[in-house]
Design a protein around this motif. Structure first.
Motif, PDB file in Angstrom:
ATOM      1  N   VAL A   1       0.850  -1.191   0.000  1.00  0.00           N
ATOM      2  CA  VAL A   1       0.000   0.000   0.000  1.00  0.00           C
ATOM      3  C   VAL A   1       0.887   1.241   0.000  1.00  0.00           C
ATOM      4  O   VAL A   1       2.035   1.201   0.468  1.00  0.00           O
ATOM      5  CB  VAL A   1      -0.936  -0.030   1.234  1.00  0.00           C
ATOM      6  N   GLN A   2       0.370   2.330  -0.516  1.00  0.00           N
ATOM      7  CA  GLN A   2       1.114   3.580  -0.526  1.00  0.00           C
ATOM      8  C   GLN A   2       1.061   4.241   0.844  1.00  0.00           C
ATOM      9  O   GLN A   2       0.122   4.003   1.620  1.00  0.00           O
ATOM     10  CB  GLN A   2       0.544   4.525  -1.577  1.00  0.00           C
ATOM     11  N   PRO A   3       2.031   5.085   1.152  1.00  0.00           N
ATOM     12  CA  PRO A   3       1.988   5.831   2.424  1.00  0.00           C
ATOM     13  C   PRO A   3       0.674   6.587   2.550  1.00  0.00           C
ATOM     14  O   PRO A   3       0.186   7.183   1.580  1.00  0.00           O
ATOM     15  CB  PRO A   3       3.178   6.778   2.294  1.00  0.00           C
TER      16      PRO A   3
ATOM     17  N   ASN B   1      -4.386   2.285   9.660  1.00  0.00           N
ATOM     18  CA  ASN B   1      -4.645   3.503   8.903  1.00  0.00           C
ATOM     19  C   ASN B   1      -3.405   4.396   8.901  1.00  0.00           C
ATOM     20  O   ASN B   1      -2.507   4.225   9.718  1.00  0.00           O
ATOM     21  CB  ASN B   1      -5.822   4.255   9.525  1.00  0.00           C
ATOM     22  N   SER B   2      -3.398   5.355   7.997  1.00  0.00           N
ATOM     23  CA  SER B   2      -2.287   6.310   7.904  1.00  0.00           C
ATOM     24  C   SER B   2      -0.944   5.586   7.916  1.00  0.00           C
ATOM     25  O   SER B   2      -0.023   5.948   8.659  1.00  0.00           O
ATOM     26  CB  SER B   2      -2.362   7.306   9.072  1.00  0.00           C
ATOM     27  N   LEU B   3      -0.836   4.576   7.094  1.00  0.00           N
ATOM     28  CA  LEU B   3       0.367   3.748   7.099  1.00  0.00           C
ATOM     29  C   LEU B   3       1.587   4.526   6.642  1.00  0.00           C
ATOM     30  O   LEU B   3       1.501   5.410   5.772  1.00  0.00           O
ATOM     31  CB  LEU B   3       0.150   2.515   6.220  1.00  0.00           C
ATOM     32  N   LYS B   4       2.718   4.172   7.259  1.00  0.00           N
ATOM     33  CA  LYS B   4       3.991   4.822   6.974  1.00  0.00           C
ATOM     34  C   LYS B   4       4.987   3.766   6.476  1.00  0.00           C
ATOM     35  O   LYS B   4       4.837   2.579   6.788  1.00  0.00           O
ATOM     36  CB  LYS B   4       4.547   5.451   8.254  1.00  0.00           C
ATOM     37  N   PRO B   5       6.003   4.188   5.760  1.00  0.00           N
ATOM     38  CA  PRO B   5       7.019   3.217   5.312  1.00  0.00           C
ATOM     39  C   PRO B   5       7.616   2.416   6.470  1.00  0.00           C
ATOM     40  O   PRO B   5       7.934   1.234   6.302  1.00  0.00           O
ATOM     41  CB  PRO B   5       8.058   4.103   4.641  1.00  0.00           C
TER      42      PRO B   5
ATOM     43  N   THR C   1       1.862 -12.348   7.939  1.00  0.00           N
ATOM     44  CA  THR C   1       1.407 -11.758   6.684  1.00  0.00           C
ATOM     45  C   THR C   1       2.224 -10.491   6.452  1.00  0.00           C
ATOM     46  O   THR C   1       2.404  -9.672   7.345  1.00  0.00           O
ATOM     47  CB  THR C   1      -0.111 -11.483   6.715  1.00  0.00           C
ATOM     48  N   GLN C   2       2.729 -10.337   5.230  1.00  0.00           N
ATOM     49  CA  GLN C   2       3.637  -9.241   4.928  1.00  0.00           C
ATOM     50  C   GLN C   2       2.874  -7.957   4.617  1.00  0.00           C
ATOM     51  O   GLN C   2       1.937  -7.964   3.802  1.00  0.00           O
ATOM     52  CB  GLN C   2       4.530  -9.602   3.726  1.00  0.00           C
ATOM     53  N   VAL C   3       3.308  -6.871   5.243  1.00  0.00           N
ATOM     54  CA  VAL C   3       2.784  -5.541   4.959  1.00  0.00           C
ATOM     55  C   VAL C   3       3.935  -4.686   4.445  1.00  0.00           C
ATOM     56  O   VAL C   3       4.970  -4.574   5.094  1.00  0.00           O
ATOM     57  CB  VAL C   3       2.165  -4.902   6.219  1.00  0.00           C
ATOM     58  N   THR C   4       3.736  -4.113   3.262  1.00  0.00           N
ATOM     59  CA  THR C   4       4.745  -3.252   2.664  1.00  0.00           C
ATOM     60  C   THR C   4       4.122  -1.899   2.346  1.00  0.00           C
ATOM     61  O   THR C   4       3.097  -1.829   1.662  1.00  0.00           O
ATOM     62  CB  THR C   4       5.315  -3.871   1.378  1.00  0.00           C
ATOM     63  N   VAL C   5       4.728  -0.844   2.873  1.00  0.00           N
ATOM     64  CA  VAL C   5       4.239   0.507   2.635  1.00  0.00           C
ATOM     65  C   VAL C   5       5.291   1.233   1.811  1.00  0.00           C
ATOM     66  O   VAL C   5       6.391   1.503   2.283  1.00  0.00           O
ATOM     67  CB  VAL C   5       3.977   1.257   3.948  1.00  0.00           C
ATOM     68  N   SER C   6       4.937   1.512   0.570  1.00  0.00           N
ATOM     69  CA  SER C   6       5.922   2.082  -0.349  1.00  0.00           C
ATOM     70  C   SER C   6       5.216   2.846  -1.444  1.00  0.00           C
ATOM     71  O   SER C   6       4.139   2.465  -1.896  1.00  0.00           O
ATOM     72  CB  SER C   6       6.763   0.964  -0.964  1.00  0.00           C
TER      73      SER C   6
END
Length: 126
Positions: free
Chosen positions: A12-14, A84-88, A120-125
């Motif tokens: 997901v995007q930042p 919510n409001s995910l960060k890298p 489960t992998q979460v990637t914020v990029s």
């Protein structure tokens, strides 16, 4: 040892959101606390949210407080983590685990938990 099953990760995007699910397969009458953890490469495992089954109180780490919400659906016995409001810096493998101890007021210590799943992998990029 019975493991939990985590799902819902992705990229997901930042600023975006994701909802993780945990199907605690090891819930018994002795289970007192279910918690979410995360671990990024070359970092220690960090407890981010804990749900106390006895009184439904919830605790969050300072790093996610105000952005993440955990809840339990008793009908299907599933624990959720709304992020919510995910960060890298939220990028990590996320796990849930259970404890026979009540959730602590002094932090979420992975040494008190068991039943670790595959995560489960979460990637914020961007």
């Amino acid at each position: 040892q019975v493991q939990q099953v985590e799902s819902g990760g992705g990229t997901v995007q930042p600023g975006g959101s994701l909802r993780l699910s945990c199907a605690p397969s090891a819930l018994t009458s002795s289970t007192k606390c279910i918690a979410w953890f995360r671990q990024a490469p070359d970092k220690e495992r960090e407890g981010v949210a804990a749900f106390d089954i006895s009184d439904s109180t919830i605790r969050y780490s300072d790093s996610v407080k105000g952005r993440f919400i955990t809840s339990k659906d008793n009908a299907n016995n599933t624990l959720y983590l709304q992020m919510n409001s995910l960060k890298p810096e939220d990028t990590a493998m996320y796990y849930c685990a259970v404890s026979v101890w009540r959730c602590s007021d002094y932090g979420i210590d992975s040494r008190e938990f068991s039943g670790w799943g595959q995560g489960t992998q979460v990637t914020v990029s961007s």
